[in-house]
Design an enzyme around this catalytic site. Structure first.
Site, PDB file in Angstrom:
ATOM      1  CB  THR A 279      -0.916  -0.008   1.244  1.00  0.00           C
ATOM      2  OG1 THR A 279      -1.806  -1.108   1.126  1.00  0.00           O
ATOM      3  CG2 THR A 279      -1.723   1.270   1.342  1.00  0.00           C
TER       4      THR A 279
ATOM      5  CB  SER B  34       1.878  -8.037   0.850  1.00  0.00           C
ATOM      6  OG  SER B  34       0.734  -7.954   1.653  1.00  0.00           O
TER       7      SER B  34
END
Lengths: 164, 164, 164, 164
Positions: free
Chosen positions: C14, C56
């Site tokens: 992010t 991820s």
């Protein structure tokens, strides 16, 4: 100029998208228009009305009919509409064909207001000025300009609006 | 609407103030108007001209004469001027008394553009719209409105402009 | 304290997501870590190395093996890793089981750095401090704390990390 | 690591300066530390205590004695102090000579938190990590590093801290 009250119809669009930090996705929570007017120290007599809160790609003709109805029913003759850019031109055309005697200006943003480097404040300032100064008609206010509803298209490759 | 080119005269003001992190004071480095137009995805044909870079409290009548000369000499008939808010009304009056046949709109900001929560983008969008849409005359565009030069004052207690 | 050089391995997450204004989606363009270090006036001798640029949730064990290899091969004994929060704990555990004698600190963000109100700068400052001050081991630095790799989990409902 | 509670003593400094849009000057209104901890999603048990709210150029030895007293009286053994950068080194030295057995970390910012591109979030994250991880002593945490109070000076030309 002492403009009468202006109605701002909120329909959603990139303007009002936020980041959901739990899901990692974009979503609508509530409109930021009132906050933006406050940041702009705006002193217009403006009534903010949330009509819907959707991505303009999902906007149907039933939604457009609802927006047109709100434009007609509103006592104000000057109306700004915040709208997603993807189908802003379609909604402008819908309103252009069905409403007379009011100045209606649609605007939106390429980047959500909450994401920092947004064009939203610039566009909102621009739309509210055009809605006060232009004669009756339906317009798209983007990229610093006002386009009549029947003379504009979105260039999707460049992410800008242009005259036709 | 296909507006012709617009000239933007930069004179400084809070709009363009920055924070000097070594001295801990506010200062002028250069104008942010081009950066702001880019952030606003503005596609107007706009010529940005830096006339001076000062706090409007320091503006003299010689400075105002210089601004008026630039307005007259410019080939464009639509001119936006960025200006400090403290004496914006005085400069507007100076131009209002000496220039005819052009639409001139002054705007500024209460908070520097670089300081995050600025009204600058909103005001710039608003001023550029008014300068395209209003008839010849000199106006102050602040707080979402356009005021004629001879019908406006700054309310210093509240930090806003109002009709007189 | 005169820390030696620190290696910062960038893996995406992010932290580095951006908004694609044409598509209206989130994507990876390039890492913002160097820009963030500059904004933080960071004067550490830091080598930024982009290992991968992924969400991820998409990270595989092959990716983790690659990160572990980069940790082992790096001449530095102090390594910070920027990583998506969703599987940060898994990667920390992978590294915790396979690497010895180095201080490794993983960090990330709940909100993209480019979206204004991000926790990224706070977390990066925190991670770089922990990597200098903590003894060898693998840690997750989030929410102002450092958790050992085998004593942490992500609480997905609340979007925070907690001790186990 | 399960750090006990941390006390954050607020003394003012650039960190907390704001822009007074009526006067066009910088001033102190209130501390932003709690807001910054919230933005950083910080979950440390942190007690924020406002000791004073001044520019560090105006800090007297009486002020420093008051800060030292608060450090001594606080039940916490780990204390972070937000402070103007101009005399941060002097206050660190004052505390370094008079307090024992506690880990005390001073930090600040070159640019006010409210002005967008601030180093404040990075420095606060860094200071709170150092205060948890470093042994007793008095430190200055700036530019990504922690300096012992008797090995640091501010380079005023460059606006950074360096080892001596």
């Amino acid at each position: 100029m002492t403009p009468g009250p202006i109605r701002i119809l909120v329909t959603g669009g990139t303007f009002d998208k936020e980041y959901d930090e739990l899901a990692g996705t974009l979503f609508f929570h509530d409109t930021h228009v009132a906050e933006m007017l406050s940041l702009g120290r705006c002193l217009l007599e403006a009534i903010v009305e949330r009509v819907m809160m959707i991505d303009s790609l999902e906007m149907t003709d039933a939604d457009r009919a609802r927006i047109a109805a709100r434009c007609r029913e509103a006592p104000e003759s000057r109306i700004a509409i915040t709208h997603g850019t993807d189908t802003m031109v379609e909604t402008a055309a819908y309103l252009g064909r069905s409403i007379e005697g009011k100045t209606i200006v649609l605007t939106g943003a390429m980047v959500p207001y909450k994401f920092g480097s947004s064009d939203g404040m610039f566009n909102l300032g621009s739309a509210l000025a055009f809605v006060q100064a232009l004669p009756p008609g339906v317009y798209v206010a983007m990229n610093g300009r006002a386009y009549r509803w029947d003379h504009v298209r979105k260039n999707r490759e460049r992410g800008v609006f242009e005259s036709v």
